[in-house]
Design an enzyme around this catalytic site. Structure first.
Site, PDB file in Angstrom:
ATOM      1  N   TRP A 281      55.909  34.804  44.567  1.00 56.23           N
ATOM      2  CA  TRP A 281      55.287  35.753  45.525  1.00 56.23           C
ATOM      3  C   TRP A 281      54.837  35.041  46.787  1.00 56.23           C
ATOM      4  O   TRP A 281      54.757  35.649  47.848  1.00 56.23           O
ATOM      5  CB  TRP A 281      54.252  36.672  44.886  1.00 56.23           C
ATOM      6  CG  TRP A 281      52.846  36.210  44.633  1.00 56.23           C
ATOM      7  CD1 TRP A 281      52.417  34.954  44.326  1.00 56.23           C
ATOM      8  CD2 TRP A 281      51.666  37.050  44.659  1.00 56.23           C
ATOM      9  NE1 TRP A 281      51.066  34.955  44.134  1.00 56.23           N
ATOM     10  CE2 TRP A 281      50.575  36.213  44.333  1.00 56.23           C
ATOM     11  CE3 TRP A 281      51.427  38.393  44.911  1.00 56.23           C
ATOM     12  CZ2 TRP A 281      49.262  36.710  44.251  1.00 56.23           C
ATOM     13  CZ3 TRP A 281      50.119  38.875  44.827  1.00 56.23           C
ATOM     14  CH2 TRP A 281      49.062  38.046  44.502  1.00 56.23           C
TER      15      TRP A 281
ATOM     16  N   ASP B 247      45.474  33.933  38.844  1.00 59.20           N
ATOM     17  CA  ASP B 247      45.511  33.165  37.600  1.00 59.20           C
ATOM     18  C   ASP B 247      44.313  33.318  36.670  1.00 59.20           C
ATOM     19  O   ASP B 247      44.458  33.690  35.522  1.00 59.20           O
ATOM     20  CB  ASP B 247      45.675  31.671  37.913  1.00 59.20           C
ATOM     21  CG  ASP B 247      46.944  31.388  38.699  1.00 59.20           C
ATOM     22  OD1 ASP B 247      47.591  32.353  39.159  1.00 59.20           O
ATOM     23  OD2 ASP B 247      47.293  30.216  38.847  1.00 59.20           O
TER      24      ASP B 247
ATOM     25  N   ARG C 253      38.725  24.942  39.741  1.00 61.08           N
ATOM     26  CA  ARG C 253      39.944  25.273  39.006  1.00 61.08           C
ATOM     27  C   ARG C 253      39.609  25.952  37.679  1.00 61.08           C
ATOM     28  O   ARG C 253      38.476  25.915  37.225  1.00 61.08           O
ATOM     29  CB  ARG C 253      40.742  23.980  38.728  1.00 61.08           C
ATOM     30  CG  ARG C 253      41.115  23.191  39.978  1.00 61.08           C
ATOM     31  CD  ARG C 253      42.231  23.810  40.754  1.00 61.08           C
ATOM     32  NE  ARG C 253      43.392  24.106  39.935  1.00 61.08           N
ATOM     33  CZ  ARG C 253      44.470  24.759  40.358  1.00 61.08           C
ATOM     34  NH1 ARG C 253      44.533  25.206  41.589  1.00 61.08           N
ATOM     35  NH2 ARG C 253      45.474  24.995  39.555  1.00 61.08           N
TER      36      ARG C 253
ATOM     37  N   TYR D 297      38.286  29.656  42.189  1.00 58.88           N
ATOM     38  CA  TYR D 297      39.597  30.258  42.326  1.00 58.88           C
ATOM     39  C   TYR D 297      39.562  31.786  42.448  1.00 58.88           C
ATOM     40  O   TYR D 297      39.135  32.311  43.456  1.00 58.88           O
ATOM     41  CB  TYR D 297      40.436  29.786  41.132  1.00 58.88           C
ATOM     42  CG  TYR D 297      41.797  29.279  41.539  1.00 58.88           C
ATOM     43  CD1 TYR D 297      41.952  28.464  42.650  1.00 58.88           C
ATOM     44  CD2 TYR D 297      42.944  29.634  40.834  1.00 58.88           C
ATOM     45  CE1 TYR D 297      43.203  28.014  43.023  1.00 58.88           C
ATOM     46  CE2 TYR D 297      44.194  29.176  41.199  1.00 58.88           C
ATOM     47  CZ  TYR D 297      44.325  28.371  42.292  1.00 58.88           C
ATOM     48  OH  TYR D 297      45.550  27.943  42.659  1.00 58.88           O
TER      49      TYR D 297
ATOM     50  N   GLU E  13      43.615  27.579  51.324  1.00 53.55           N
ATOM     51  CA  GLU E  13      44.154  28.367  50.216  1.00 53.55           C
ATOM     52  C   GLU E  13      43.230  29.559  49.907  1.00 53.55           C
ATOM     53  O   GLU E  13      43.680  30.664  49.674  1.00 53.55           O
ATOM     54  CB  GLU E  13      44.275  27.440  48.992  1.00 53.55           C
ATOM     55  CG  GLU E  13      44.966  28.036  47.793  1.00 53.55           C
ATOM     56  CD  GLU E  13      45.027  27.038  46.626  1.00 53.55           C
ATOM     57  OE1 GLU E  13      44.460  25.930  46.743  1.00 53.55           O
ATOM     58  OE2 GLU E  13      45.648  27.385  45.600  1.00 53.55           O
TER      59      GLU E  13
HETATM   60  C1  GLC Z   1      48.162  29.668  42.165  1.00 53.04           C
HETATM   61  C2  GLC Z   1      47.847  31.096  42.565  1.00 53.04           C
HETATM   62  C3  GLC Z   1      49.138  31.898  42.653  1.00 53.04           C
HETATM   63  C4  GLC Z   1      50.101  31.203  43.606  1.00 53.04           C
HETATM   64  C5  GLC Z   1      50.306  29.731  43.232  1.00 53.04           C
HETATM   65  C6  GLC Z   1      51.071  28.966  44.293  1.00 53.04           C
HETATM   66  O1  GLC Z   1      48.735  29.593  40.900  1.00 53.04           O
HETATM   67  O2  GLC Z   1      46.960  31.689  41.684  1.00 53.04           O
HETATM   68  O3  GLC Z   1      48.900  33.206  43.101  1.00 53.04           O
HETATM   69  O4  GLC Z   1      51.330  31.861  43.611  1.00 53.04           O
HETATM   70  O5  GLC Z   1      49.056  29.098  43.089  1.00 53.04           O
HETATM   71  O6  GLC Z   1      50.459  29.095  45.544  1.00 53.04           O
END
Ligand code: GLC
Length: 427
Positions: free
Chosen positions: A14, A154, A189, A345, A389
């Site tokens: 995504w 996540d 994290r 996160y 991020e």
């Molecule tokens: C983390 C995020 C996820 C994203 C990935 C790479 O896992 O939660 O949404 O796609 O990082 O950026």
């Protein structure tokens, strides 16, 4: 393009869609190449993997890497080229955005965009078919995720209830070494217990050959996420337009968008609190946590007006707060929850991508003033703190990876695009 050179040194699914939406303004050729790279790794069953591994990056540079996933060879590609999970299918939306901006780069670019769209169309359809059939584990017209990583959110509290039933084999953390906490602060994290569960779920899915039969009875985590499914329906709306360009029948996409929207509206809405929640397919229960994924159904033009209004009420409440209250975009979790965590996160921090989706939803439902406030709040935050991020939900300080691709890419879109999505105008 990778999400972040150190923390995420491969191609993420995504992320690639969000990144293409930004590249559409500055380098459409590269946007198409990125989408192609992802879809060249599509599985024969239609699934688009959540990570496509860069063969030039060493196994040790990322965990869990190619060896851990141990995906077999398929479609003429060597083994261990991808993961076996998916992520929210935002790619049709992205492809349509890149296409509709192509003409502003000249006739040659517009012609190439038509070719790219024709190449992508059957692949986007196969992706939707995989998710709407093999992943309809609950049998109610919604796609299930089989791992929290598939949501893109996540460690969101949305998964806590369902995850508490997943065994945490802490021994896995002695067999395997987490790399994320070498490259980022451990306090930001997911915890070790979460991580043990994440690894266990992958090993289970892997041992069944990443097959999806009987998921609800066989697999320990099977959940319907409101934001994943809203993106699934938004993809069908984008496919209506794409089908029109490539000479395919748009009707099937219109029908599917309506069906998914109805299923979200009927199965993921908690009438007593007037909020959308994730649903655990194994228990049938809605998650008690109020998370940002509950705001994303606003993306859907066919959402009943009362439910759209309920989302706006929730977004404006002290639980999230719109910029007129906080000066900031919305956080990933309910600010008033006792376990709201400003650093960890998806359990509190602000993320640009979900706010971008929320703003789009506001435009779809005619909340133009709120959409414009949210747009300026996002631009202001990134201008002040950098292309991070994610961001501290109280101070706005940047956290996580400092040069994060989707934050940069979506900033280009937010700076340039004040328009209403095409399907909203049509509706
Ligand atoms: C983390 C995020 C996820 C994203 C990935 C790479 O896992 O939660 O949404 O796609 O990082 O950026």
């Amino acid at each position: 393009m990778v999400p972040s050179r150190r923390l995420y040194p491969h191609q993420w699914s995504w992320d690639a869609a969000f990144i293409a939406i930004g590249l559409a303004y500055v380098n459409p050729t590269r946007a198409w190449r990125d989408l192609r790279s992802l879809f060249e790794a599509q599985w024969p069953d239609g699934r688009v993997p959540h990570i496509v591994f860069d063969p030039g990056t060493a196994e040790n540079d990322y965990f869990p890497g190619p060896g851990f996933w141990d995906v077999p060879a398929y479609s003429g590609r060597p083994a261990r080229g991808s993961t076996g999970l998916v992520q929210p299918p935002l790619h049709a939306v992205a492809a349509w955005e890149v296409y509709r901006r192509a003409a502003s780069h000249g006739a040659e670019c517009a012609r190439a965009a038509g070719d790219e769209l024709a190449w992508l169309y059957p692949r986007l359809v196969a992706q939707q078919e995989y998710l709407t059939t093999r992943r309809d584990a609950g049998g109610d017209g919604l796609a299930s995720i089989v791992h929290p990583w598939e949501s893109g959110l996540d460690n969101s509290p949305s998964w806590d209830a369902a995850m508490s039933a997943v065994p945490a084999d802490m021994e896995l953390l002695t067999r395997f070494t987490r790399r994320d906490i070498e490259n980022a602060d451990a306090a930001h994290r997911p915890t070790d217990v979460d991580y043990a569960r994440y690894l266990g779920l992958v090993l289970d899915y892997r041992s069944g050959g990443y097959a999806d039969a009987d998921l609800a009875s066989r697999h320990a985590f099977v959940v319907e996420c409101p934001s994943f499914n809203s993106i699934l329906a938004a993809a069908e709306h984008a496919l209506v337009h794409i089908a029109g360009v490539v000479g395919a029948d748009p009707e099937i996409h219109r029908r599917r968008a309506a069906r998914i929207t109805k299923a979200i509206s009927e199965h993921l809405f908690d009438a007593s609190t007037q909020t959308f929640r994730a649903r655990d397919v194994r228990t049938g229960r809605l998650s008690p946590a109020r998370c940002v994924n509950g705001l994303v159904p606003l993306l859907l033009p066919g959402l009943p007006a009362a439910q759209a209004a309920a989302i706006m009420t929730e977004a404006a409440s002290p639980r999230f707060g719109l910029p007129d209250r906080t000066g900031l975009p919305v956080p990933s979790y309910d600010r008033t929850a006792p376990d709201f965590d400003t650093l960890r996160y998806w359990r509190g921090p602000i993320w640009i991508n979900v706010n971008w989706l929320l703003r789009r939803g506001m435009l779809v439902h005619g909340y133009r003033g709120e959409a414009e406030d949210l747009r300026t709040a996002m631009v202001r935050l990134v201008h002040r703190s950098g292309h991070f991020e994610y961001f501290h939900p109280v101070t706005g300080e940047g956290i996580g990876a400092p040069a994060f691709s989707w934050t940069a890419a979506l900033s280009l879109d937010l700076l340039a695009d004040r328009s209403v999505p095409a399907y909203a105008r049509a509706a």
